[in-house]
Enzyme design. Structure first.
Site, PDB file in Angstrom:
ATOM      1  N   ARG A 226      -9.985  10.465  -9.363  1.00  0.00           N
ATOM      2  CA  ARG A 226      -8.716  10.018  -9.920  1.00  0.00           C
ATOM      3  C   ARG A 226      -7.594  10.829  -9.290  1.00  0.00           C
ATOM      4  O   ARG A 226      -7.750  12.016  -9.019  1.00  0.00           O
ATOM      5  CB  ARG A 226      -8.703  10.192 -11.441  1.00  0.00           C
ATOM      6  CG  ARG A 226      -9.567   9.174 -12.190  1.00  0.00           C
ATOM      7  CD  ARG A 226      -8.928   7.802 -12.118  1.00  0.00           C
ATOM      8  NE  ARG A 226      -9.666   6.811 -12.879  1.00  0.00           N
ATOM      9  CZ  ARG A 226     -10.566   5.986 -12.352  1.00  0.00           C
ATOM     10  NH1 ARG A 226     -10.874   6.087 -11.062  1.00  0.00           N
ATOM     11  NH2 ARG A 226     -11.163   5.079 -13.097  1.00  0.00           N
ATOM     12  N   GLU A 255       0.229   3.274  -6.885  1.00  0.00           N
ATOM     13  CA  GLU A 255      -0.489   2.351  -5.998  1.00  0.00           C
ATOM     14  C   GLU A 255       0.111   0.953  -6.110  1.00  0.00           C
ATOM     15  O   GLU A 255       0.346   0.478  -7.215  1.00  0.00           O
ATOM     16  CB  GLU A 255      -1.976   2.323  -6.362  1.00  0.00           C
ATOM     17  CG  GLU A 255      -2.670   3.661  -6.153  1.00  0.00           C
ATOM     18  CD  GLU A 255      -4.164   3.623  -6.457  1.00  0.00           C
ATOM     19  OE1 GLU A 255      -4.693   2.523  -6.769  1.00  0.00           O
ATOM     20  OE2 GLU A 255      -4.816   4.668  -6.380  1.00  0.00           O
ATOM     21  N   HIS A 274      -7.455   2.897  -2.052  1.00  0.00           N
ATOM     22  CA  HIS A 274      -8.338   2.776  -3.228  1.00  0.00           C
ATOM     23  C   HIS A 274      -9.476   1.788  -2.945  1.00  0.00           C
ATOM     24  O   HIS A 274      -9.680   0.817  -3.679  1.00  0.00           O
ATOM     25  CB  HIS A 274      -7.555   2.328  -4.461  1.00  0.00           C
ATOM     26  CG  HIS A 274      -8.208   2.751  -5.744  1.00  0.00           C
ATOM     27  ND1 HIS A 274      -7.478   3.098  -6.852  1.00  0.00           N
ATOM     28  CD2 HIS A 274      -9.516   2.874  -6.101  1.00  0.00           C
ATOM     29  CE1 HIS A 274      -8.311   3.417  -7.851  1.00  0.00           C
ATOM     30  NE2 HIS A 274      -9.551   3.282  -7.407  1.00  0.00           N
TER      31      HIS A 274
END
Length: 347
Positions: A226, A255, A274
């Site tokens: 994370r 993001e 990601h």
């Protein structure tokens, strides 16, 4: 009735559609459609729509499943303290993330970013690169993903140890596991520090200026956990000063990463969007897992991957799936969580 939260339709849900009234609901309609639903399938794992749309206690779904290993988007009291059973998609991403981490380790050791940059410039620049055999890797987080990473790095010749909630020796995958409280003491020994821990009050900001200052100047940091595990400003300062040799980030505070972010151009930093756990066929795997659990639910069988809602993970000693009618919080008696470090944290 099954309600799905998220844009688009998951592949392969025909068996569920034949057995139930499936409603494909975007976030802005979830509050209207969710009350009275038997099941909520959170397909968009990053959606934050569920807490605001959660119905009154007499209209909540009996089961919520999320298409991710982490459940931080569902960290709200009404779900955590109620009778709704929560399941996750543990097991889908383990191997893919481990392979991604190994790829990053090799990319750094073999200086692949510089090779690609030289190729773009048509610059024939011979140089020596590093070997990874015998180098040391510290894996922070001892759940299934951390374990898969440890096994693959060990197979590639690295010396691996871990950081978890409590210290232990002779771990089958990580060898020695150090307690989280001892992180600053073991960071100086690592050539590669891999973050695969969930996000908790204890792990938030664990890699800060003090932690970075203890790392070797030639060390690289890899975060597939994370974003908030790392203090971004402190990492930026460490890379600019050369305090550490590099970092690879797959998760970010914002993001998509804004085009004007300093992270794009920092020396020694690799940016990926990601994607460490996403592989060709992963959507189908996520859907298959839900369909299999849905069949179990219809037949009154115990569900797989039941999350202890107060710990935020599937307890590791639960060798048998927890019962669908059991309060998820009661699973705490089964022992330490698979994630190694407790959380309310698709990875």
């Amino acid at each position: 009735m099954v309600v799905l939260c998220g844009a688009g339709r998951p592949p392969g849900l025909a068996p569920v559609e034949r057995a139930a009234d499936v409603r494909y609901v975007p976030a802005d309609r979830l509050a209207a459609e969710l009350p009275g639903a038997d099941v909520l399938f959170v397909w968009d794992f990053a959606s934050r729509a569920v807490p605001a749309a959660w119905p009154a206690p007499d209209a909540v779904p009996g089961w919520v499943h999320i298409a991710s290993a982490g459940v931080d988007s569902l960290a709200f009291d009404a779900l955590r303290n109620g009778d709704t059973v929560l399941t996750n998609s543990r097991g889908v991403f383990d191997a893919a993330i481990a392979e991604y981490v190994l790829g990053l380790v090799l990319a750094y050791a073999k200086d692949l970013p510089a090779t690609l940059d030289a190729q773009r410039r048509r610059d024939w620049r011979h140089r020596e690169t590093e070997t990874i055999a015998g180098r040391s890797a510290l894996v922070v987080g001892t759940g299934p993903i951390g374990r898969a990473i440890a096994r693959l790095l060990s197979a590639a010749g690295l010396r691996v140890c871990g950081v978890g909630r409590s210290a232990r020796r002779d771990d089958p995958d990580l060898g020695t596991v150090h307690a989280a409280a001892d992180l600053l003491g073991v960071l100086p020994d690592a050539d590669f520090v891999v973050l695969a821990a969930p996000l908790t009050a204890q792990t938030t900001g664990m890699i800060d200026a003090a932690a970075l200052a203890t790392m070797r100047p030639g060390a690289r940091l890899i975060n597939v956990g994370r974003s908030a595990l790392v203090r971004t400003d402190d990492l930026v300062a460490a890379l600019r000063s050369g305090a550490i040799a590099g970092a690879a980030l797959d998760v970010f505070d914002t993001e998509p990463l804004p085009a004007d972010s300093a992270l794009w151009t920092l020396p020694g930093l690799l940016v990926s969007p990601h994607m460490a756990g996403d592989f060709v066929g992963s959507l189908e795997e996520l859907a298959r897992l839900f369909v299999a659990n849905f069949d179990r639910w219809r037949q009154g069988q115990p569900l797989q991957n039941v999350v202890d809602k107060h710990l935020g993970y599937v307890p590791s000693r639960a060798t048998e799936p927890a019962g669908a009618g059991r309060r998820a919080g009661e699973a705490a008696a089964d022992g330490p969580g698979q994630e190694g470090l407790p959380t309310w944290t698709r990875t």
